[in-house]
Design a protein around this motif. Structure first.
Motif, PDB file in Angstrom:
ATOM      1  N   SER A   9       0.832  -1.208   0.000  1.00  0.00           N
ATOM      2  CA  SER A   9       0.000   0.000   0.000  1.00  0.00           C
ATOM      3  C   SER A   9       0.864   1.254   0.000  1.00  0.00           C
ATOM      4  CB  SER A   9      -0.914   0.008   1.228  1.00  0.00           C
ATOM      5  OG  SER A   9      -1.667   1.208   1.249  1.00  0.00           O
ATOM      6  N   ARG A  11      -0.147   3.757   1.430  1.00  0.00           N
ATOM      7  CA  ARG A  11      -0.498   4.360   2.731  1.00  0.00           C
ATOM      8  C   ARG A  11      -0.119   3.379   3.832  1.00  0.00           C
ATOM      9  NH1 ARG A  11      -6.680   6.304   2.798  1.00  0.00           N
ATOM     10  NH2 ARG A  11      -7.069   4.070   2.592  1.00  0.00           N
ATOM     11  N   ASN A  15      -5.654   0.068   5.763  1.00  0.00           N
ATOM     12  CA  ASN A  15      -6.424  -1.180   5.710  1.00  0.00           C
ATOM     13  C   ASN A  15      -5.609  -2.431   5.377  1.00  0.00           C
ATOM     14  OD1 ASN A  15      -9.220  -0.064   6.153  1.00  0.00           O
ATOM     15  ND2 ASN A  15      -8.465   1.244   4.509  1.00  0.00           N
ATOM     16  N   THR A  16      -4.704  -2.303   4.391  1.00  0.00           N
ATOM     17  CA  THR A  16      -3.900  -3.480   4.039  1.00  0.00           C
ATOM     18  C   THR A  16      -3.008  -3.866   5.210  1.00  0.00           C
ATOM     19  OG1 THR A  16      -3.883  -2.544   1.806  1.00  0.00           O
ATOM     20  CG2 THR A  16      -2.489  -4.463   2.175  1.00  0.00           C
ATOM     21  N   VAL A  85      -6.151  -2.703  -4.041  1.00  0.00           N
ATOM     22  CA  VAL A  85      -6.447  -2.744  -5.481  1.00  0.00           C
ATOM     23  C   VAL A  85      -6.332  -1.321  -6.019  1.00  0.00           C
ATOM     24  CG1 VAL A  85      -8.208  -3.241  -7.213  1.00  0.00           C
ATOM     25  CG2 VAL A  85      -7.998  -4.702  -5.185  1.00  0.00           C
ATOM     26  N   ASN A  87      -6.686   0.508  -9.604  1.00  0.00           N
ATOM     27  CA  ASN A  87      -7.093   0.288 -11.006  1.00  0.00           C
ATOM     28  C   ASN A  87      -7.124  -1.196 -11.364  1.00  0.00           C
ATOM     29  OD1 ASN A  87      -7.539   3.016 -12.056  1.00  0.00           O
ATOM     30  ND2 ASN A  87      -5.421   3.294 -11.392  1.00  0.00           N
ATOM     31  N   GLY A  88      -7.721  -1.965 -10.472  1.00  0.00           N
ATOM     32  CA  GLY A  88      -7.927  -3.392 -10.738  1.00  0.00           C
ATOM     33  C   GLY A  88      -6.683  -4.238 -10.692  1.00  0.00           C
ATOM     34  N   LEU A 124     -14.356  -1.133  -3.436  1.00  0.00           N
ATOM     35  CA  LEU A 124     -15.656  -1.700  -3.785  1.00  0.00           C
ATOM     36  C   LEU A 124     -15.718  -3.207  -3.582  1.00  0.00           C
ATOM     37  CD1 LEU A 124     -16.198   0.307  -7.060  1.00  0.00           C
ATOM     38  CD2 LEU A 124     -17.506   0.542  -4.941  1.00  0.00           C
ATOM     39  N   GLY A 127     -14.232  -5.162  -6.663  1.00  0.00           N
ATOM     40  CA  GLY A 127     -13.491  -3.991  -7.154  1.00  0.00           C
ATOM     41  C   GLY A 127     -12.182  -4.354  -7.828  1.00  0.00           C
TER      42      GLY A 127
HETATM   43  C1  LIG Z   1      -4.907   4.959  -7.302  1.00  0.00           C
HETATM   44  C2  LIG Z   1      -6.030   4.182  -6.675  1.00  0.00           C
HETATM   45  C3  LIG Z   1      -6.734   3.299  -7.451  1.00  0.00           C
HETATM   46  C4  LIG Z   1      -7.779   2.546  -6.886  1.00  0.00           C
HETATM   47  N1  LIG Z   1      -8.438   1.654  -7.674  1.00  0.00           N
HETATM   48  C5  LIG Z   1      -9.440   0.917  -7.138  1.00  0.00           C
HETATM   49  C6  LIG Z   1     -10.120  -0.058  -7.939  1.00  0.00           C
HETATM   50  O1  LIG Z   1      -9.798  -0.308  -9.094  1.00  0.00           O
HETATM   51  N2  LIG Z   1     -11.127  -0.760  -7.363  1.00  0.00           N
HETATM   52  C7  LIG Z   1     -11.505  -0.537  -6.058  1.00  0.00           C
HETATM   53  O2  LIG Z   1     -12.448  -1.175  -5.603  1.00  0.00           O
HETATM   54  N3  LIG Z   1     -10.852   0.348  -5.262  1.00  0.00           N
HETATM   55  C8  LIG Z   1      -9.829   1.075  -5.771  1.00  0.00           C
HETATM   56  N4  LIG Z   1      -9.144   1.963  -4.971  1.00  0.00           N
HETATM   57  C9  LIG Z   1      -9.463   2.017  -3.517  1.00  0.00           C
HETATM   58  C10 LIG Z   1      -8.454   1.206  -2.675  1.00  0.00           C
HETATM   59  O3  LIG Z   1      -8.323  -0.124  -3.141  1.00  0.00           O
HETATM   60  C11 LIG Z   1      -8.890   1.166  -1.197  1.00  0.00           C
HETATM   61  O4  LIG Z   1      -9.011   2.481  -0.716  1.00  0.00           O
HETATM   62  C12 LIG Z   1      -7.957   0.361  -0.290  1.00  0.00           C
HETATM   63  O5  LIG Z   1      -8.545   0.177   0.931  1.00  0.00           O
HETATM   64  C13 LIG Z   1      -6.691   1.063  -0.009  1.00  0.00           C
HETATM   65  O6  LIG Z   1      -5.898   0.300   0.904  1.00  0.00           O
HETATM   66  P1  LIG Z   1      -5.092   1.034   2.072  1.00  0.00           P
HETATM   67  O7  LIG Z   1      -6.102   1.533   3.044  1.00  0.00           O
HETATM   68  O8  LIG Z   1      -4.154   0.024   2.612  1.00  0.00           O
HETATM   69  O9  LIG Z   1      -4.370   2.188   1.416  1.00  0.00           O
HETATM   70  C14 LIG Z   1      -8.113   2.722  -5.515  1.00  0.00           C
HETATM   71  C15 LIG Z   1      -7.375   3.643  -4.736  1.00  0.00           C
HETATM   72  C16 LIG Z   1      -6.352   4.363  -5.291  1.00  0.00           C
HETATM   73  C17 LIG Z   1      -5.559   5.314  -4.434  1.00  0.00           C
END
Ligand SMILES: Cc1cc2nc3c(=O)[nH]c(=O)nc-3n(C[C@H](O)[C@H](O)[C@H](O)COP(=O)(O)O)c2cc1C
Length: 214
Positions: A9, A11, A15-16, A85, A87-88, A124, A127
């Motif tokens: 991540s 961040r 969450n991860t 995730v 962009n998938g 999502l 997602g």
């Molecule tokens: C650049 C970017 C792209 C993302 N693309 C998707 C996506 O394709 N599908 C989705 O469901 N969430 C997407 N998200 C949301 C993240 O997967 C989600 O916020 C996740 O919890 C982040 O993990 P973290 O809290 O460890 O940073 C995206 C977030 C970012 C910043």
């Protein structure tokens, strides 16, 4: 035995990291030495495709943190990779990290036989967790590692890894047909993800015991 978790991540501590820590905590309570590596803490340059690793088991880039991270991977018997995730797919930071381990398998499979486990988190539901998961699974397969799935015959849960989501529900708007997404505050509220962290950790411990008994 050491278990190393790598958080892709961008961040730290979110969450991860929460899911990875839940797995590590369980392992640690059961006698496994654990470490969490959060990639934003380290400098990892892009692979420059010099292809020198086709001929020698080393990377030509030596002025960043990758060699130190590679040593951590070598020391560990279990490597858990987590990615949100984006962009998938996996994050760009994690992909850069994976590319830079190419020297650890081109001439010689240096990670062969280690256990691997996979954690993904998306905003999502549906997602892109499964595709992201597969990208990590392919990485482990290419390194001849064994992926430990999440399985619990008693609850009928089977999954190839932990897949968290922040989506909670949809609230219909009073005005028109627009719906508003309600997000979970944190992946801690994703009961299935938190439960599968425990099951995955348990499955890792079982596999370690199996191997010790062989
Ligand atoms: C650049 C970017 C792209 C993302 N693309 C998707 C996506 O394709 N599908 C989705 O469901 N969430 C997407 N998200 C949301 C993240 O997967 C989600 O916020 C996740 O919890 C982040 O993990 P973290 O809290 O460890 O940073 C995206 C977030 C970012 C910043």
């Amino acid at each position: 035995m050491k278990a190393l978790a790598i958080n892709g991540s961008h961040r730290k501590g979110r969450n991860t990291a929460i899911l990875l820590k839940a797995i590590l905590d369980y392992l640690n309570e059961n006698g496994v030495i654990t470490e969490l590596v959060e990639l934003p803490d380290y400098t990892i340059k892009y692979c420059i495709a010099c292809n020198k690793c086709l001929f020698e088991s080393k990377c030509s880039i030596e002025d960043d943190d990758m060699n130190m991270l590679a040593s951590k991977m070598m020391e560990a018997g279990v490597i858990i990779i987590g990615s949100p995730v984006y962009n998938g797919n996996v994050t760009s930071m994690l992909k850069t990290f994976m590319d830079r381990t190419r020297w650890m398998h081109m001439k010689q499979e240096m990670l062969a036989g280690k256990l691997g486990a996979i954690v993904t988190v998306a905003g999502l539901r549906n997602g892109g967790q499964e595709f992201t998961h597969e990208a990590i699974e392919r990485f482990f397969a290419s390194r001849h590692m064994q992926v430990v799935p999440v399985r619990d015959p008693e609850s009928n849960i089977f999954n190839m890894g932990v897949m968290g989501t922040l989506f909670e529900s949809l609230r219909d708007s009073e005005k028109g047909n627009k719906a508003k997404i309600i997000w979970k505050k944190s992946v801690k509220d994703d009961k299935l993800a938190m439960l599968t962290c425990q099951l995955l950790a348990k499955n890792i411990l079982d596999e370690l015991k199996n191997r010790a008994g062989r």
